[in-house]
Motif scaffolding. Sequence first.
Motif, PDB file in Angstrom:
ATOM      1  N   ALA A  61       0.973  -1.297   0.033  1.00 34.86           N
ATOM      2  CA  ALA A  61       0.155   0.028  -0.098  1.00 34.86           C
ATOM      3  C   ALA A  61       0.891   1.113   0.017  1.00 34.86           C
ATOM      4  CB  ALA A  61      -1.068  -0.191   1.080  1.00 34.86           C
ATOM      5  N   GLY A  62       1.883   1.252  -0.896  1.00 33.55           N
ATOM      6  CA  GLY A  62       2.775   2.488  -1.019  1.00 33.55           C
ATOM      7  C   GLY A  62       2.189   3.267  -2.199  1.00 33.55           C
ATOM      8  N   ALA A  63       3.112   3.867  -2.714  1.00 32.64           N
ATOM      9  CA  ALA A  63       2.814   5.014  -4.109  1.00 32.64           C
ATOM     10  C   ALA A  63       2.335   4.148  -5.029  1.00 32.64           C
ATOM     11  CB  ALA A  63       3.792   5.839  -4.422  1.00 32.64           C
ATOM     12  N   ALA A  64       3.072   3.240  -5.540  1.00 30.47           N
ATOM     13  CA  ALA A  64       2.681   2.375  -6.814  1.00 30.47           C
ATOM     14  C   ALA A  64       1.498   1.532  -6.506  1.00 30.47           C
ATOM     15  CB  ALA A  64       3.924   1.553  -7.285  1.00 30.47           C
ATOM     16  N   GLY A  65       1.470   0.844  -5.408  1.00 36.06           N
ATOM     17  CA  GLY A  65       0.369   0.057  -5.055  1.00 36.06           C
ATOM     18  C   GLY A  65      -0.886   0.680  -5.144  1.00 36.06           C
ATOM     19  N   MET A  66      -1.035   1.823  -4.459  1.00 36.21           N
ATOM     20  CA  MET A  66      -2.370   2.360  -4.345  1.00 36.21           C
ATOM     21  C   MET A  66      -2.954   2.899  -5.512  1.00 36.21           C
ATOM     22  SD  MET A  66      -2.544   4.290  -0.340  1.00 36.21           S
ATOM     23  CE  MET A  66      -0.898   4.916  -0.347  1.00 36.21           C
ATOM     24  N   MET A  67      -1.796   3.517  -6.254  1.00 34.61           N
ATOM     25  CA  MET A  67      -2.146   3.995  -7.739  1.00 34.61           C
ATOM     26  C   MET A  67      -2.663   2.823  -8.466  1.00 34.61           C
ATOM     27  SD  MET A  67      -1.808   6.828  -9.249  1.00 34.61           S
ATOM     28  CE  MET A  67      -1.883   7.682 -10.913  1.00 34.61           C
ATOM     29  N   ALA A  68      -2.172   1.588  -8.591  1.00 35.55           N
ATOM     30  CA  ALA A  68      -2.583   0.574  -9.422  1.00 35.55           C
ATOM     31  C   ALA A  68      -3.749   0.322  -9.147  1.00 35.55           C
ATOM     32  CB  ALA A  68      -1.573  -0.466  -9.437  1.00 35.55           C
ATOM     33  N   ALA A  69      -4.005   0.141  -7.641  1.00 32.89           N
ATOM     34  CA  ALA A  69      -5.390  -0.684  -7.179  1.00 32.89           C
ATOM     35  C   ALA A  69      -6.567   0.424  -7.403  1.00 32.89           C
ATOM     36  CB  ALA A  69      -5.136  -0.631  -5.602  1.00 32.89           C
TER      37      ALA A  69
END
Length: 396
Positions: free
Chosen positions: A13-21
């Motif tokens: 749940a970092g920058a990339a993960g939250m963006m993708a989600a």
Amino acid sequence: MTSEAFDVVVVGAGAAGMMAAAEAGRRGRRVLVIDHARAPGEKIRISGGGRCNFTNTGTGVANFLGENPRFAASALGRFTAADFVARVDRAGIGWHEKTLGQLFCDDSAKQIVRMLTDGMRDARVTLRLNTGVAAVAREGDGFALALLDGGRVKAASLVVASGGKSIPKMGATGWGYEIARQFGLRVTETRPALVPLTFEAGLLEQTTPLAGVAVEASVSAGKTRFDEGLLFTHRGLSGPAVLQISSYWREGEAITVRMAPGVDVLGRLKAAKGENGGKAQVATALGAVVPRRLADWLCAREGVQGKLAEVGDKGLAKLDGAVNGWTVKPVGSEGYRTAEVTLGGVATEALDQTTMAAKGVPGLYFIGEVVDITGWLGGYNFQWAWSSGWAAGQVA
């Protein structure tokens, strides 16, 4: 135990993960985000002195390292810095530009985290914190995840956004690299990057009196050079120029430091010598070029002291070289403990540059810092997170 079913599971749940989600959720996908941390976006929250240097207006492939930095071109070109700024504006977050195209929040990095969590909420993404992954297995055309709390989750797509090894006190591990290897993907050598450099004991003893002294400097390693701030520390050297060069420096190599770049130090000292009969102290004259504490140290180290009138041009030239031609060999770096990012990661040859999907493993994606794409200091790594996360979110 029965398994919960989702279309997409994002680990991290970092920058990339939250963006993708959020992007996948907007497409109507049922998305679960898992993170072992107690709160999402912890690295975002502490970045930029708490104000998050969330992108850089000059972002381009030239600002990245890796075996093949051009791999990043597709994602960076399709979701740009301007695209992310537009989202920041829509969220009503004030921002300002510092030097070299770096954009920061006017208020708090927490606003960026909130924007991302609000985006996930609006896209009906499920966020599960304090949750670790015990094992991942291929199951049919999808994936089965065994969680550390005993739960089980199934998904058609698995997005690995677990970051690198930097800042282990925040829970960073090499988990993403293990998953890549499990599914046959090569992982390049990893090492701390954007990290202060350290000196061996003897040199450190000499430079310790300079701890806290800062100058605008030019620092080079090989053919690579950065012109930014330099800071002497109790362990060696830090500051933006040193953090930047650390990504290019290797153990056993020397770096060259110019502590008054663009200044004709010899000319300045000769001019001072011609004033008032050369009565001024050499250290005083040099102190008009670099901080006085540094000037005193350099004069003592080079054995060039006393009144200017008593010092020949050869001695003044020694000081010129000491200021703008200091070649020093760091013994190492402060390591992952303080490194802002991890250099290296999942080999880009194993991924599709358009979708971030693993070649030969349908439904598996790697995004953000876990990939062998590492940006310079200055918002570039966040932009890579936004862009790669966006790219995977369009298809996962």
